[in-house]
Scaffold this active site. Structure first.
Site, mmCIF file in Angstrom:
data_model
loop_
_atom_site.group_PDB
_atom_site.id
_atom_site.type_symbol
_atom_site.label_atom_id
_atom_site.label_comp_id
_atom_site.label_asym_id
_atom_site.label_seq_id
_atom_site.Cartn_x
_atom_site.Cartn_y
_atom_site.Cartn_z
ATOM 1 N N ASP A 372 0.437 -1.416 -0.074
ATOM 2 C CA ASP A 372 0.185 0.274 0.165
ATOM 3 C C ASP A 372 0.853 1.465 0.141
ATOM 4 O O ASP A 372 0.656 2.130 0.292
ATOM 5 C CB ASP A 372 -1.024 -0.185 1.296
ATOM 6 C CG ASP A 372 -1.996 1.174 1.654
ATOM 7 O OD1 ASP A 372 -2.023 1.244 0.185
ATOM 8 O OD2 ASP A 372 -2.017 1.490 2.770
ATOM 9 N N HIS A 577 3.629 4.691 5.144
ATOM 10 C CA HIS A 577 3.396 5.383 4.459
ATOM 11 C C HIS A 577 2.557 6.270 4.406
ATOM 12 O O HIS A 577 1.807 6.214 2.980
ATOM 13 C CB HIS A 577 3.483 4.136 3.416
ATOM 14 C CG HIS A 577 2.236 2.771 3.575
ATOM 15 N ND1 HIS A 577 2.549 1.855 4.032
ATOM 16 C CD2 HIS A 577 0.572 3.471 3.942
ATOM 17 C CE1 HIS A 577 1.448 1.179 4.400
ATOM 18 N NE2 HIS A 577 0.079 1.664 4.136
HETATM 19 ZN ZN LIG Z 1 -1.111 0.942 3.897
#
Ligand SMILES: [Zn+2]
Length: 1044
Positions: A372, A577
């Site tokens: 992700d 992230h």
């Molecule tokens: Zn994530």
């Protein structure tokens, strides 16, 4: 024999079966209406509200007061603890009894002082199983605690998921009761649901779809919801259908439970700890019932949190890790951003992650797991391979806005040529639900049909946690080998990659970065986080270098290994992230900035201690250089009277020198010209600054004739070029202004903090309103400073100092911005007199090129890109570089080089980037030698450190490298080995070279090692009088263990 339908009509049969399991229609007579039996209220329900997240041991001692179902509590981020007294009716003997708990927020059930089950309506978990078959000797009376966090799986956004949290949201419990759960109804419902989904997914083109249709219709015919004895016949029809097998060639889906938990995003770090607890305790419960269930779990940091907050749960997890069901994956400390962390930070992500998994579980992760994040650096394959990892799993490139990435399974080749086997689950998700459509989508989307016959399906609620459910497992269990659907195998990452690798002849190769064509605003959003990251990376570098040298020069010095690990882990955590990209809520920003402050405070203290050991307590000013080349720079010191004073100093590589001021070859001169413009010169640069602070001219010259002295810096600047004739060249494009601030409207389509869209480029407005025109602040032979101010808008302004130092080949722009904008994007432009189809950008341990034109969709999709300390546009023998000390967003289109400075998104942090900012960038024309740009960009980021030393101290150097292409990036103490140092070097030009690493330290042995500091016993490094000879291929990273 099936009953013959009256009409040849697919729709009536399909809808009939749908209504038979509907939770909306006909529940009075359909099967769904029979899922639950009798219910009874809980005996007593009491609550206690805590503004803070407190442990159970504290919560259970509080005063609880009566609570009525439906009453509200809150607000957002508080915690409501419930004490639930239960009394199961004796008449429920042999029944499956649940506590049915439907509430807002995320809940954890505690029993006997331990967490036992996570409950979240959004995650389809509303039942805690009290007994699967109630026996008379089981306790019928019980007290449970339920801890309800006042936030949802996705925080508490108001109106939209990514809106800033609503601080006043209130929560309630809608149902809290004991209930009989009819498991046999659930099992049949799952059969029906899967059959119906097969009908719908396979559609009218597939005969299997019709076979499923007639089967499910007959199941309705056979099943009387009020008579459970009719169920087995319906179930056996379904079972007969599910067990009709595939041929041998069918695609295999490797199903793995997963629960993507963002380490902070729409909720703060502290809540993530509880998200891990809730999600993972649920996984453990599922594992107890489903011995084949496999769950892949990343991020060492989250394991560390659970270990300290839920030790009993952690030991249960250890048990299932040992059984091979709970599988730590990824090998990193957190799932970090794939673009912005420095090369060394990325190495440390793997070092801390792999070491943690090894110490805790004896496991070495063989795959990097990063489903992700917003793009993947071209240097990752080499860093993975250096960390013992040759497989990679992600899926985020399926979010590309413009181009469809052409592969799902392929070899990814990095900047240096390292390759890793890479898999993007073709379902384009890391949170599937085990449904038929997940399986068919996986097969249909696979872009490597015929090349790769295995794919991953990651199932379980994710992002905000939640994870798999029993229903998902039940679905997958039914269709393990069902004709018409892919084969489903409960599997592991290891098994998947082994299958893919064993049959990889036909796989394609993708070379270079995996650039995400979306979320390009994340290179700029939350400027203070970016600055904190860069400064702390620099600081920890200097602490490690100076501490290693102090260790060698001062017997009493103790290397601060523990403290450094703690600080590194904080820095690595902030590289998560959704944190370093700036896509988090304000609470997370506050936490992140506090962690940077902690690193700065403790790091500065460690640096001071190490430097004072190095200086051995004298009183004379000296400077310390942590970089691996000699530097000749202007620094500010304090003279004997304590007054600040400038000095031009020369200091050897990785070393120290007392300040012995030298005269510059050419002093800096400043002339205010008749038209109000200001001319600045230092013998290398000759710049004319307009009254509004823009550059009218920036001429770079290589002086003619001989030098009074030629130091290393000058050699680096001019390299092997013949210096006998003067060359001068204008850097700026005719009729254009450099250092032009420009403002853009910045309204993306949805992902506010994340995205900057292509159309923002059409709204360019130069910032032209001068508040204070350019004027000379100081003019010294060693340094001249001009200053000016501009108004951006009524509420925002810029004040900038333009600084020219003697002997320095770049012009520095020290910038303060007061920023109070909404959906605006501030950049600075330099239109330069250079023509090239490609610009070069620094990345981790190297650099890469991206186009400056917009020929193809792949080119124009890169209208905003990321880089680290510099970007460069060069022709043969001449170029202009843009350096910076804390920025990451760039664009170079045709001749215009642009640095992205500040954004003003309003979601998920309504106050993102509002306030004061300080940053520095610089323009550096050069003769096209990459080495000078690379080294000066390091110099700009790693200031010379002032030290006190004794006047007799001669200048000394601990390390030097014979070839300027090779950068000595890291000097640290080896993990767990106090007498050993690790040095890490990389080739920075993209060339094959042999270089000697020279050291004045008493090195006894030198060994090659990997990034995890594991010695390669087959590769001793030869130490000769010329140093340690090392071979490099382009952008290769080399790590050595030096035994002292
Ligand atoms: Zn994530």
């Amino acid at each position: 024999m099936y009953h013959q339908p009256v009409l040849k009509n697919r729709r009536t049969l399909l809808e009939r079966a749908e209504k038979f399991i509907s939770d909306i229609y006909f529940t009075d007579c359909n099967l769904r209406g029979r899922l639950y039996g009798e219910s009874c209220p809980v005996e007593k329900l009491e609550s206690f509200l805590s503004p803070k997240r407190i442990p159970f041991s504290e919560a259970c001692k509080q005063d609880f007061s009566p609570y009525k179902v439906g009453e509200t509590f809150g607000p957002t981020w508080s915690t409501c603890w419930f004490r639930v007294s239960l009394n199961t009716p004796p008449s429920w003997s042999s029944e499956e009894v649940h506590l049915l708990w439907e509430s807002d927020g995320e809940a954890m059930v505690w029993r006997d002082g331990q967490p036992v089950q996570g409950l979240t309506k959004e995650g389809e978990k509303t039942s805690y199983i009290l007994s699967e078959s109630l026996q008379d000797d089981e306790p019928h009376s019980l007290v449970l605690y339920v801890e309800v966090a006042c936030n949802g799986l996705f925080g508490a956004g108001q109106g939209s998921m990514i809106a800033a949290p609503d601080p006043k949201r209130m929560f309630s419990v809608q149902r809290a009761e004991l209930i009989i759960f009819n498991r046999h109804v659930q099992e049949l419902l799952t059969d029906f649901e899967m059959m119906l989904d097969i009908v719908k997914e396979l559609g009218e083109q597939d005969q299997r779809g019709f076979q499923a249709l007639f089967t499910v219709n007959e199941m309705v015919n056979l099943c009387d919801p009020s008579d459970r004895s009719s169920f087995p016949r319906a179930r056996s029809l379904a079972s007969a259908f599910f067990s009709q097998r595939n041929g041998q060639s069918q695609h295999t889906v490797h199903a793995m439970g997963h629960c993507h938990i963002d380490s902070a995003w729409l909720w703060p770090y502290e809540e993530t700890i509880r998200k891990c607890g809730r999600s993972w305790v649920t996984v453990v419960r599922l594992m107890e019932k489903n011995p084949n269930f496999v769950f892949a779990c990343s991020q060492a940091q989250q394991f560390q949190w659970v270990k300290s907050w839920y030790p009993v749960l952690y030991s249960q997890i250890q048990h299932f890790v040992n059984k091979g069901q709970f599988i730590p994956v990824g090998g990193t400390w957190v799932e970090m951003d794939g673009n912005l962390p420095s090369g060394e930070s990325m190495v440390r992500q793997f070092l801390e992650g792999q070491r943690f998994f090894n110490q805790e579980f004896g496991i070495h992760c063989k795959e990097f797991w990063l489903p992700d994040t917003f793009g993947y650096s071209a240097q990752l394959p080499q860093i993975m391979q250096g960390s013992g990892i040759s497989n990679f799993l992600t899926q985020k490139l399926s979010w590309n806005l413009v181009n469809t990435f052409p592969h799902n399974t392929f070899f990814w080749e990095g900047l240096d040529g390292s390759q890793v086997l890479t898999h993007f689950p073709p379902g384009n998700s890391y949170e599937m639900k085990g449904k038929v459509e997940d399986l068919t989508k996986t097969v249909k989307n696979n872009k490597d049909k015929g090349r790769a016959n295995h794919s991953a399906v990651l199932f379980g609620f994710g992002d905000g946690g939640g994870g798999p459910t029993q229903l998902m497992l039940d679905r997958l269990q039914r269709v393990q080998d069902t004709d018409g659907l892919p084969r489903v195998r409960m599997s592991t990452p290891d098994a998947l990659f082994s299958e893919l690798r064993s049959n990889s002849q036909l796989l394609c190769t993708w070379s270079g970065e995996l650039f995400l064509e979306l979320h390009n605003g994340t290179y700029t959003t939350q400027a203070q986080i970016k600055r904190g990251n860069r400064q702390c990376e620099t600081l920890l570098h200097d602490v490690e270098v100076s501490s290693c040298l102090a260790l060698c020069r001062d017997q009493s010095f103790k290397y601060p290994a523990e403290k450094l690990r703690e600080l590194w882990r904080l820095l690595l955590l902030n590289q998560f992230h959704d944190v370093i990209p700036g896509s988090c809520i304000e609470l997370v920003v506050e936490d992140a900035l506090r962690y940077y402050e902690d690193i700065r405070d403790s790091g500065s203290q460690l640096l001071k201690t190490a430097l004072s050991s190095l200086g051995s307590g004298g009183v004379c000013p000296a400077v310390f250089n942590s970089l691996s080349w000699e530097r000749h720079e202007v620094v500010q010191i304090h003279n004997e009277t304590g007054r600040p004073q400038l000095a031009l100093v020369q200091v050897p590589s990785v070393g120290l020198s007392p300040v012995k001021p030298t005269e510059p070859l050419t002093p800096v001169s400043v002339t205010v010209q008749s038209d109000g413009t200001v001319l600045m010169e230092n013998g290398i640069l000759k710049s004319v600054v307009n009254k509004d602070g823009t550059l009218a001219s920036c001429v770079w010259s290589r002086p003619a004739g001989s030098f009074i002295f030629i130091n290393v810096i000058m050699k680096v600047c001019f390299g092997a070029v013949d210096v006998s004739c003067a060359v001068s060249r204008e850097s700026l494009l005719d009729g254009c202004k450099g250092n032009q601030f420009v403002l853009f409207d910045d309204v993306p389509l949805y992902w506010d903090a994340w995205d900057v869209m292509d159309y923002h480029l059409q709204t360019r407005k130069p910032v032209v309103e001068v508040v204070q025109p350019v004027h000379v602040v100081s003019s010294d032979p060693l340094r001249a400073t001009l200053s000016f101010s501009l108004r951006i808008s009524k509420r925002s302004c810029i004040t900038q100092n333009i600084i020219m130092d003697a002997m320095c080949p770049y012009l520095r722009f020290s910038t303060q911005v007061e920023w109070q904008e909404s959906h605006k994007f501030l950049k600075v432009e330099f239109p330069v007199r250079v023509h090239s189809p490609n610009a070069t950008y620094e990345i981790q341990f190297g650099h890469l090129q991206r186009p400056t034109h917009r020929n193809t969709s792949w080119d124009w999709a890169r209208f905003e890109v990321w880089g680290h300390k510099w970007a460069d546009l060069s022709e043969h023998n001449f170029g202009v570089a843009l350096l910076n000390d804390c920025k990451y967003g760039y664009s170079v289109h045709k001749n215009t080089m642009t640095l992205s400075l500040l954004r003003a998104p309003k979601a998920p942090d309504a106050h993102a980037d509002m306030g004061s900012h300080q940053f520095t960038y610089a323009i550096m024309p050069h003769s096209g030698l990459e080495s000078s740009v690379i080294q000066f960009a390091y110099n700009l980021n790693f200031p010379l450190r002032l030290v006190q030393t004794s006047p007799q101290t001669p200048p000394w150097s601990a390390f030097s490298v014979s070839d300027p292409a090779v950068v000595l990036e890291t000097i640290k103490q080896a993990e767990d080995q106090s007498g050993t140092m690790v040095v890490r070097l990389y080739e920075s030009h993209g060339s094959s070279v042999t270089a000697a690493l020279c050291t004045s330290l008493p090195v006894k042995e030198a060994w090659h090692c990997d990034l995890l500091e594991r010695k390669d016993p087959s590769r001793p490094a030869q130490i000769t009088t010329q140093g340690i000879s090392l071979q490099f291929t382009p952008f290769q990273i080399v790590s050595l263990l030096l035994v002292l």
